[in-house]
Design an enzyme around this catalytic site. Structure first.
Site, mmCIF file in Angstrom:
data_model
loop_
_atom_site.group_PDB
_atom_site.id
_atom_site.type_symbol
_atom_site.label_atom_id
_atom_site.label_comp_id
_atom_site.label_asym_id
_atom_site.label_seq_id
_atom_site.Cartn_x
_atom_site.Cartn_y
_atom_site.Cartn_z
ATOM 1 N N GLY A 65 51.255 42.642 36.318
ATOM 2 C CA GLY A 65 51.310 43.261 37.644
ATOM 3 C C GLY A 65 52.514 42.846 38.482
ATOM 4 O O GLY A 65 52.553 43.106 39.682
ATOM 5 N N GLU A 74 42.702 37.784 35.028
ATOM 6 C CA GLU A 74 42.123 37.980 36.368
ATOM 7 C C GLU A 74 40.661 37.542 36.399
ATOM 8 O O GLU A 74 40.176 37.039 37.415
ATOM 9 C CB GLU A 74 42.282 39.449 36.788
ATOM 10 C CG GLU A 74 43.728 39.760 37.140
ATOM 11 C CD GLU A 74 44.114 41.222 37.024
ATOM 12 O OE1 GLU A 74 43.223 42.082 36.871
ATOM 13 O OE2 GLU A 74 45.324 41.509 37.073
ATOM 14 N N SER A 94 53.186 44.243 32.661
ATOM 15 C CA SER A 94 54.214 45.119 33.246
ATOM 16 C C SER A 94 54.838 46.068 32.225
ATOM 17 O O SER A 94 56.037 46.356 32.285
ATOM 18 C CB SER A 94 55.296 44.284 33.945
ATOM 19 O OG SER A 94 54.739 43.585 35.035
ATOM 20 N N GLU A 147 49.136 38.279 26.916
ATOM 21 C CA GLU A 147 49.502 38.712 28.263
ATOM 22 C C GLU A 147 49.942 37.500 29.088
ATOM 23 O O GLU A 147 49.092 36.812 29.686
ATOM 24 C CB GLU A 147 48.303 39.353 28.950
ATOM 25 C CG GLU A 147 47.751 40.560 28.251
ATOM 26 C CD GLU A 147 47.059 41.498 29.227
ATOM 27 O OE1 GLU A 147 47.487 42.651 29.315
ATOM 28 O OE2 GLU A 147 46.126 41.069 29.926
ATOM 29 N N HIS A 158 40.370 38.301 30.184
ATOM 30 C CA HIS A 158 41.503 38.758 31.006
ATOM 31 C C HIS A 158 41.823 37.684 32.045
ATOM 32 O O HIS A 158 40.915 37.077 32.620
ATOM 33 C CB HIS A 158 41.175 40.090 31.690
ATOM 34 C CG HIS A 158 42.406 40.721 32.275
ATOM 35 N ND1 HIS A 158 42.951 40.295 33.450
ATOM 36 C CD2 HIS A 158 43.210 41.705 31.811
ATOM 37 C CE1 HIS A 158 44.051 41.009 33.697
ATOM 38 N NE2 HIS A 158 44.224 41.868 32.715
ATOM 39 N N ASN A 170 43.853 49.322 30.862
ATOM 40 C CA ASN A 170 42.880 48.603 31.699
ATOM 41 C C ASN A 170 43.036 49.091 33.138
ATOM 42 O O ASN A 170 44.008 48.750 33.807
ATOM 43 C CB ASN A 170 43.159 47.090 31.590
ATOM 44 C CG ASN A 170 42.318 46.278 32.546
ATOM 45 O OD1 ASN A 170 41.328 46.764 33.105
ATOM 46 N ND2 ASN A 170 42.703 45.032 32.750
ATOM 47 N N TRP A 171 42.074 49.878 33.592
ATOM 48 C CA TRP A 171 42.189 50.486 34.928
ATOM 49 C C TRP A 171 41.837 49.514 36.051
ATOM 50 O O TRP A 171 42.013 49.828 37.209
ATOM 51 C CB TRP A 171 41.293 51.712 35.021
ATOM 52 C CG TRP A 171 41.689 52.853 34.123
ATOM 53 C CD1 TRP A 171 42.753 52.895 33.253
ATOM 54 C CD2 TRP A 171 41.029 54.118 33.998
ATOM 55 N NE1 TRP A 171 42.791 54.100 32.609
ATOM 56 C CE2 TRP A 171 41.749 54.876 33.044
ATOM 57 C CE3 TRP A 171 39.908 54.691 34.600
ATOM 58 C CZ2 TRP A 171 41.368 56.168 32.695
ATOM 59 C CZ3 TRP A 171 39.530 55.982 34.240
ATOM 60 C CH2 TRP A 171 40.256 56.707 33.303
ATOM 61 N N LYS A 172 41.269 48.375 35.695
ATOM 62 C CA LYS A 172 40.847 47.382 36.700
ATOM 63 C C LYS A 172 39.927 48.049 37.736
ATOM 64 O O LYS A 172 39.108 48.876 37.356
ATOM 65 C CB LYS A 172 42.064 46.717 37.326
ATOM 66 C CG LYS A 172 43.067 46.239 36.262
ATOM 67 C CD LYS A 172 44.129 45.361 36.797
ATOM 68 C CE LYS A 172 45.112 45.041 35.688
ATOM 69 N NZ LYS A 172 46.087 44.037 36.030
ATOM 70 N N GLY A 211 48.116 47.792 32.234
ATOM 71 C CA GLY A 211 47.382 47.841 33.485
ATOM 72 C C GLY A 211 47.863 49.004 34.342
ATOM 73 O O GLY A 211 47.475 50.158 34.132
ATOM 74 N N GLY A 212 48.731 48.706 35.305
ATOM 75 C CA GLY A 212 49.175 49.696 36.298
ATOM 76 C C GLY A 212 49.596 51.034 35.711
ATOM 77 O O GLY A 212 49.201 52.096 36.215
HETATM 78 C C1 PEP Z 1 46.769 43.825 32.539
HETATM 79 O O1 PEP Z 1 46.191 43.596 33.583
HETATM 80 O O2 PEP Z 1 46.179 43.674 31.459
HETATM 81 C C2 PEP Z 1 48.152 44.258 32.610
HETATM 82 C C3 PEP Z 1 48.881 44.149 31.540
HETATM 83 O O3 PEP Z 1 48.578 44.730 33.819
HETATM 84 P P1 PEP Z 1 50.019 45.375 34.143
HETATM 85 O O4 PEP Z 1 50.363 46.313 33.014
HETATM 86 O O5 PEP Z 1 49.815 46.089 35.440
HETATM 87 O O6 PEP Z 1 50.978 44.247 34.239
#
Ligand code: PEP
Length: 259
Positions: free
Chosen positions: A175, A99, A215, A169, A97, A11-13, A236-237
């Protein structure tokens, strides 16, 4: 019973900064993950980059996901993107999600509407669920996640439920650089799978893929990928760095080969 294919979605956000950079990242991911054949890999760039990224990955096995979808079919919803508009462009749709729940006020009911729109359009939802830290500390995480699963899958037709992937999640792990413990993720994911079984029966519970997200890095993935019942990761990141993302995909593949 059929085996679930391991799955890693990135997920590049709201990254990277331009469509050209998104195309470059997609190409780098295709190259870096070319060996990870047992694992299905999806990337979810910003909506504005979907068409360009689709073309960039067309000759590869990498599939495309969108980060959100509108809950209505069409109409006066400025900025909205309907599931029907995404048909033929993406395979997967991330819904729920944390966010989006936090920033755009998505309720369980709206997540349910989005998920059903996606299924009706022939797309495959990646349903995100997960608790806040207070809920984890109070010992009610499994119950909370079961409730989110139940609400999101309400009124989903029996034959469609197995097309959903569920990503557990925990909000406090997203994050933050602090992933959950593998054992906690395993038990909460087992609870989510049990809930799917209550709703749709054992065969569907067995068929639904369950991911961990929060993470995940090339380092931390092993703790999750080796847990029974965890079929991969929503990332994500670390999905913004092609080599790191490829390490995650490779680790998920290795864990599956060993299982
Ligand atoms: C996400 O936003 O779905 C996620 C898992 O982010 P991160 O890996 O950066 O914690």
């Amino acid at each position: 019973m059929r085996h679930r294919r391991p799955f890693v979605a990135g997920n590049w956000k709201m990254n990277p900064a331009t469509v050209a950079e998104a195309v470059a990242l997609a190409r780098a991911i295709v190259l870096a993950t070319a060996q990870a054949r047992v694992v299905e890999i999806a990337i979810a760039p910003p909506a504005v980059a979907l068409l360009a990224v689709r073309d960039a990955i067309a000759a590869s096995d990498v599939t495309l996901a969108v980060q959100d979808v509108h809950e209505h079919e069409k109409g006066a919803y400025t900025g909205g993107i309907s599931a029907a508009m995404l048909r033929g462009i993406v395979t997967y749709v991330i819904v729920g999600h944390s966010e989006v729940r936090r920033d755009r006020g998505d309720t369980d009911a709206r997540v349910n509407a989005k998920l059903r729109r996606a299924l009706d359009a022939g797309l495959r939802p990646i349903l995100c669920v997960g608790e806040m830290l207070e809920v984890r500390h109070s010992g009610r995480a499994d119950e909370f996640v079961r409730g989110q699963v139940r609400a999101a899958l309400s009124d989903v037709a029996m034959g469609q439920a197995s097309r959903v992937t569920i990503a557990y999640e925990p909000i406090w792990a997203i994050g933050t650089g602090v992933p959950a413990h593998g054992e906690d993720a395993r038990t909460t994911i087992a609870a989510a799978r049990e809930e799917v079984g209550v709703l749709f029966g054992a065969a569907t519970a067995h068929a639904v893929r369950m991911l961990y997200g929060g993470s995940v890095t090339g380092e931390s993935i092993a703790e999750f990928a080796e847990q029974p019942g965890i079929d991969g990761a929503l990332v994500g990141g670390a999905s913004l760095v092609s080599d790191e993302f490829a390490r995650i995909c490779a680790a998920v593949g290795v864990a599956r080969t060993r299982a």
